[in-house]
Design an enzyme around this catalytic site. Structure first.
Site, mmCIF file in Angstrom:
data_model
loop_
_atom_site.group_PDB
_atom_site.id
_atom_site.type_symbol
_atom_site.label_atom_id
_atom_site.label_comp_id
_atom_site.label_asym_id
_atom_site.label_seq_id
_atom_site.Cartn_x
_atom_site.Cartn_y
_atom_site.Cartn_z
ATOM 1 N N GLY A 190 0.790 -1.234 0.000
ATOM 2 C CA GLY A 190 0.000 0.000 0.000
ATOM 3 C C GLY A 190 0.816 1.275 0.000
ATOM 4 C CG ASN A 193 2.186 3.083 -5.649
ATOM 5 O OD1 ASN A 193 2.642 4.087 -6.158
ATOM 6 N ND2 ASN A 193 2.797 1.897 -5.701
ATOM 7 C CG MET A 202 -0.609 -7.908 -7.006
ATOM 8 S SD MET A 202 0.353 -6.948 -8.204
ATOM 9 C CE MET A 202 1.658 -8.103 -8.516
ATOM 10 N NE ARG A 203 -7.457 -12.026 -8.144
ATOM 11 C CZ ARG A 203 -7.102 -13.311 -8.195
ATOM 12 N NH1 ARG A 203 -5.925 -13.697 -7.728
ATOM 13 N NH2 ARG A 203 -7.903 -14.196 -8.740
ATOM 14 C CG HIS A 207 3.110 -2.983 -15.120
ATOM 15 N ND1 HIS A 207 2.660 -4.169 -14.575
ATOM 16 C CD2 HIS A 207 4.171 -3.307 -15.904
ATOM 17 C CE1 HIS A 207 3.404 -5.159 -15.023
ATOM 18 N NE2 HIS A 207 4.329 -4.677 -15.823
HETATM 19 C C1 GAR Z 1 3.981 -1.538 -7.232
HETATM 20 O O1 GAR Z 1 5.353 -1.556 -7.505
HETATM 21 C C2 GAR Z 1 3.177 -1.684 -8.502
HETATM 22 O O2 GAR Z 1 3.802 -1.145 -9.608
HETATM 23 C C3 GAR Z 1 3.062 -3.171 -8.605
HETATM 24 O O3 GAR Z 1 2.849 -3.614 -7.300
HETATM 25 C C4 GAR Z 1 3.580 -2.758 -6.417
HETATM 26 C C5 GAR Z 1 2.677 -2.410 -5.244
HETATM 27 O O4 GAR Z 1 3.382 -1.686 -4.286
HETATM 28 N N1 GAR Z 1 1.967 -3.528 -9.453
HETATM 29 C C6 GAR Z 1 2.012 -4.557 -10.293
HETATM 30 O O5 GAR Z 1 2.956 -5.301 -10.379
HETATM 31 C C7 GAR Z 1 0.751 -4.720 -11.128
HETATM 32 N N2 GAR Z 1 0.974 -5.618 -12.196
HETATM 33 P P1 GAR Z 1 2.649 -1.006 -3.055
HETATM 34 O O6 GAR Z 1 1.703 -2.062 -2.459
HETATM 35 O O7 GAR Z 1 3.751 -0.637 -2.126
HETATM 36 O O8 GAR Z 1 1.904 0.186 -3.571
#
Ligand code: GAR
Length: 222
Positions: free
Chosen positions: A39, A41, A117-118, A136
């Site tokens: 989380g 982001n 991630m779904r 991404h």
């Molecule tokens: C992020 O790096 C995002 O780019 C990636 O998951 C991470 C979540 O980080 N997303 C993917 O790989 C989607 N295909 P966070 O939970 O610290 O925000």
């Protein structure tokens, strides 16, 4: 060794300088956040709202994994949160239908996939046309799908990065809003590289949301 500078940022240089803060539109965006991981982001979006960089409010944080750290983070930030555990749904479509119902119940207008991630279905896309964004950890269209950071490391490319884009049905497709580039260092590890990518994610994600909202308002009106 000092941190290398980002070699190239922002796919839309004519629109924004890196530290440009878009002017707030009159009505705050009502965001529904989807998250599966730690989380970070989610937190930077909340911070961008608190600091006035992003004229928005977070209506709800939906997460799909009971142990995801994003739940504690949402709690600490005082955000409404909802667990929709994908294991309890018969199909991807059934999960997405529940997500749509929850987002509508919380009056979200925009869907922000902040580490979601779904794989999404047409049910979600149809419910929020032009208003679903994803981040991404690669320079799409390179390295879509799972393990994008590891894919980039293994491939031998010297530059990777992150992308915020509109969501379409095919995984990690859809028009790109902003990208930031991150150099790959000799002897890099996926953890170290992912950390540096996340620094850039945290810069571009709030800005991309604001840009998408500005573009939406300009084209479709408020
Ligand atoms: C992020 O790096 C995002 O780019 C990636 O998951 C991470 C979540 O980080 N997303 C993917 O790989 C989607 N295909 P966070 O939970 O610290 O925000």
């Amino acid at each position: 060794m000092t941190e290398p500078t980002v070699l190239a940022t922002f796919a839309t240089p004519s629109l924004v300088a890196p530290d440009h803060q878009p002017a707030p539109s009159s009505n705050p965006l009502r965001l529904g956040l989807l998250a599966s991981g730690s989380g970070s982001n989610v937190e930077v979006i909340a911070q961008a709202i608190a600091s006035g960089q992003l004229n928005a409010q977070i209506q709800v944080v939906i997460y799909n994994n009971p142990t995801a750290k994003v739940a504690e983070r949402a709690e600490r930030l005082g955000l409404a949160k909802l667990l929709l555990n994908h294991r309890e749904f018969a199909s991807r479509a059934a999960l997405d239908q529940a997500i749509v119902a929850a987002l509508k119940a919380h009056q979200a207008d925009w869907v922000i996939m902040a580490g979601w991630m779904r794989i999404v279905t047409q049910d979600l896309i149809d419910a929020f046309p032009r208003r679903i964004l994803n981040i991404h950890p690669s320079l799409l269209p390179s390295f879509p799908g799972a393990n994008a950071v590891e894919q980039a490391l293994k491939s031998g490319v010297k530059i990777t990065g992150c992308t915020v884009h509109y969501v379409e049905l095919a995984v990690d497709s859809g028009p790109i809003i902003i990208q930031a580039a991150v150099p790959i260092l000799p002897n890099d590890t996926s953890e170290a590289l992912h950390q540096r990518i996340q620094v850039q994610e945290h810069r571009i994600f709030p800005l991309a949301i604001a840009l998408a909202a500005q573009s939406d308002a300009a084209i479709y009106g408020e």
